[in-house]
Design a protein around this motif. Structure first.
Motif, PDB file in Angstrom:
ATOM      1  N   VAL A  17      -3.862  12.183  -3.812  1.00  0.00           N
ATOM      2  CA  VAL A  17      -3.302  10.610  -3.123  1.00  0.00           C
ATOM      3  C   VAL A  17      -3.996  10.652  -1.862  1.00  0.00           C
ATOM      4  O   VAL A  17      -4.478   9.585  -1.388  1.00  0.00           O
ATOM      5  CB  VAL A  17      -1.761  10.951  -3.001  1.00  0.00           C
ATOM      6  CG1 VAL A  17      -1.443   9.760  -2.095  1.00  0.00           C
ATOM      7  CG2 VAL A  17      -1.124  10.643  -4.451  1.00  0.00           C
ATOM      8  N   ARG A  24      -0.442  15.835  -3.487  1.00  0.00           N
ATOM      9  CA  ARG A  24      -0.791  15.383  -2.419  1.00  0.00           C
ATOM     10  C   ARG A  24      -2.192  15.072  -1.727  1.00  0.00           C
ATOM     11  O   ARG A  24      -2.607  14.090  -1.152  1.00  0.00           O
ATOM     12  CB  ARG A  24      -0.105  16.276  -1.272  1.00  0.00           C
ATOM     13  CG  ARG A  24       1.430  16.065  -1.147  1.00  0.00           C
ATOM     14  CD  ARG A  24       2.032  16.836   0.133  1.00  0.00           C
ATOM     15  NE  ARG A  24       1.335  18.268  -0.143  1.00  0.00           N
ATOM     16  CZ  ARG A  24       2.104  19.266  -0.571  1.00  0.00           C
ATOM     17  NH1 ARG A  24       3.507  18.684  -1.097  1.00  0.00           N
ATOM     18  NH2 ARG A  24       2.030  20.562  -0.569  1.00  0.00           N
ATOM     19  N   TYR A  69       2.110   1.755  -3.540  1.00  0.00           N
ATOM     20  CA  TYR A  69       1.078   2.263  -4.429  1.00  0.00           C
ATOM     21  C   TYR A  69       0.789   3.891  -4.219  1.00  0.00           C
ATOM     22  O   TYR A  69       0.579   4.694  -5.202  1.00  0.00           O
ATOM     23  CB  TYR A  69      -0.165   1.645  -4.390  1.00  0.00           C
ATOM     24  CG  TYR A  69      -0.044   0.425  -5.362  1.00  0.00           C
ATOM     25  CD1 TYR A  69      -0.216   0.715  -6.920  1.00  0.00           C
ATOM     26  CD2 TYR A  69       0.348  -0.690  -5.168  1.00  0.00           C
ATOM     27  CE1 TYR A  69      -0.029  -0.166  -7.862  1.00  0.00           C
ATOM     28  CE2 TYR A  69       0.199  -1.835  -5.974  1.00  0.00           C
ATOM     29  CZ  TYR A  69       0.235  -1.573  -7.364  1.00  0.00           C
ATOM     30  OH  TYR A  69       0.187  -2.571  -8.448  1.00  0.00           O
ATOM     31  N   THR A  70       0.861   4.136  -2.836  1.00  0.00           N
ATOM     32  CA  THR A  70       0.848   5.716  -2.374  1.00  0.00           C
ATOM     33  C   THR A  70       1.943   6.385  -3.018  1.00  0.00           C
ATOM     34  O   THR A  70       1.660   7.369  -3.500  1.00  0.00           O
ATOM     35  CB  THR A  70       0.813   5.716  -0.879  1.00  0.00           C
ATOM     36  OG1 THR A  70      -0.336   4.862  -0.125  1.00  0.00           O
ATOM     37  CG2 THR A  70       0.525   7.213  -0.556  1.00  0.00           C
ATOM     38  N   TYR A  91      -8.211   2.710   2.185  1.00  0.00           N
ATOM     39  CA  TYR A  91      -8.209   2.358   3.446  1.00  0.00           C
ATOM     40  C   TYR A  91      -9.824   2.056   3.992  1.00  0.00           C
ATOM     41  O   TYR A  91      -9.866   1.229   4.796  1.00  0.00           O
ATOM     42  CB  TYR A  91      -7.508   3.276   4.274  1.00  0.00           C
ATOM     43  CG  TYR A  91      -5.849   2.915   4.137  1.00  0.00           C
ATOM     44  CD1 TYR A  91      -5.308   2.040   4.516  1.00  0.00           C
ATOM     45  CD2 TYR A  91      -5.396   3.851   2.905  1.00  0.00           C
ATOM     46  CE1 TYR A  91      -4.164   1.732   4.565  1.00  0.00           C
ATOM     47  CE2 TYR A  91      -3.830   3.627   3.220  1.00  0.00           C
ATOM     48  CZ  TYR A  91      -3.224   2.790   3.916  1.00  0.00           C
ATOM     49  OH  TYR A  91      -1.832   2.409   3.425  1.00  0.00           O
ATOM     50  N   GLY A 113      -6.082   7.407  -1.069  1.00  0.00           N
ATOM     51  CA  GLY A 113      -5.943   6.486  -0.004  1.00  0.00           C
ATOM     52  C   GLY A 113      -6.869   6.295   1.093  1.00  0.00           C
ATOM     53  O   GLY A 113      -7.161   5.345   1.632  1.00  0.00           O
ATOM     54  N   LEU A 132       0.779  -1.111  -0.214  1.00  0.00           N
ATOM     55  CA  LEU A 132      -0.020  -0.012   0.019  1.00  0.00           C
ATOM     56  C   LEU A 132       0.801   1.172   0.011  1.00  0.00           C
ATOM     57  O   LEU A 132       0.493   2.215  -0.684  1.00  0.00           O
ATOM     58  CB  LEU A 132      -0.917   0.077   1.084  1.00  0.00           C
ATOM     59  CG  LEU A 132      -1.871  -1.050   1.166  1.00  0.00           C
ATOM     60  CD1 LEU A 132      -2.737  -1.267   2.628  1.00  0.00           C
ATOM     61  CD2 LEU A 132      -3.261  -0.938   0.067  1.00  0.00           C
ATOM     62  N   ALA A 133       2.052   1.186   0.811  1.00  0.00           N
ATOM     63  CA  ALA A 133       2.776   2.345   0.802  1.00  0.00           C
ATOM     64  C   ALA A 133       3.624   2.695  -0.693  1.00  0.00           C
ATOM     65  O   ALA A 133       3.647   3.627  -1.242  1.00  0.00           O
ATOM     66  CB  ALA A 133       3.849   2.250   1.867  1.00  0.00           C
ATOM     67  N   TYR A 185       1.688   9.270  -5.987  1.00  0.00           N
ATOM     68  CA  TYR A 185       2.168  10.569  -5.992  1.00  0.00           C
ATOM     69  C   TYR A 185       3.090  10.886  -7.206  1.00  0.00           C
ATOM     70  O   TYR A 185       3.105  12.290  -7.704  1.00  0.00           O
ATOM     71  CB  TYR A 185       2.797  10.859  -4.579  1.00  0.00           C
ATOM     72  CG  TYR A 185       3.451  12.244  -4.269  1.00  0.00           C
ATOM     73  CD1 TYR A 185       2.724  13.424  -4.119  1.00  0.00           C
ATOM     74  CD2 TYR A 185       4.838  12.373  -4.250  1.00  0.00           C
ATOM     75  CE1 TYR A 185       2.896  14.460  -4.045  1.00  0.00           C
ATOM     76  CE2 TYR A 185       5.023  13.574  -3.955  1.00  0.00           C
ATOM     77  CZ  TYR A 185       4.448  14.565  -3.909  1.00  0.00           C
ATOM     78  OH  TYR A 185       4.972  16.080  -3.801  1.00  0.00           O
TER      79      TYR A 185
END
Length: 115
Positions: free
Chosen positions: A81, A78, A59-60, A89, A85, A56-57, A64
């Motif tokens: 994203v 930002r 893809y985050t 979540y 996110g 997940l990090a 970005y």
């Protein structure tokens, strides 16, 4: 989510993305994620939960970078994203909490069960 928001470009112009721009963003996302995944070395992580959180990090960060490469301002990238996110979540939380919704009507027990 990207279809319904105004995005600011680096030059200060604002726009809304159409499906073609969103498709280009999604196409540029996976190559970014592949590069980051190589750095993450997911196979060395001790559990599936660890790998999921790192994925997940990845893809985050990839989202970005892809938004910046598409010409969006840092602030707009930002914000987009963060909203994407939040949606992801929230979906994962709903899936994780589903068994507890079936077992109890007590919101406190549901919340404690999803920790």
């Amino acid at each position: 989510m990207l279809e319904t928001r105004t995005l600011e470009q680096v030059d200060g112009a604002t726009l809304r993305w159409l499906s073609d721009e969103i498709d280009l963003f999604l196409e540029s996302l996976e190559p970014q994620a592949r590069r980051l995944r190589l750095l993450a070395d997911l196979g060395q992580l001790p559990s599936v939960s660890n790998r999921l959180m790192v994925e997940l990090a990845i893809y985050t960060a990839a989202a970005y970078r892809a938004l910046l490469n598409a010409g969006l301002s840092r602030a707009s990238a930002r914000s987009a994203v963060a909203d994407i996110g939040w949606d992801v979540y929230a979906l994962l939380f709903r899936l994780n909490s589903l068994p507890f919704h079936l077992v109890t009507q007590d919101p406190g027990k549901r919340l404690r069960g999803t920790r």
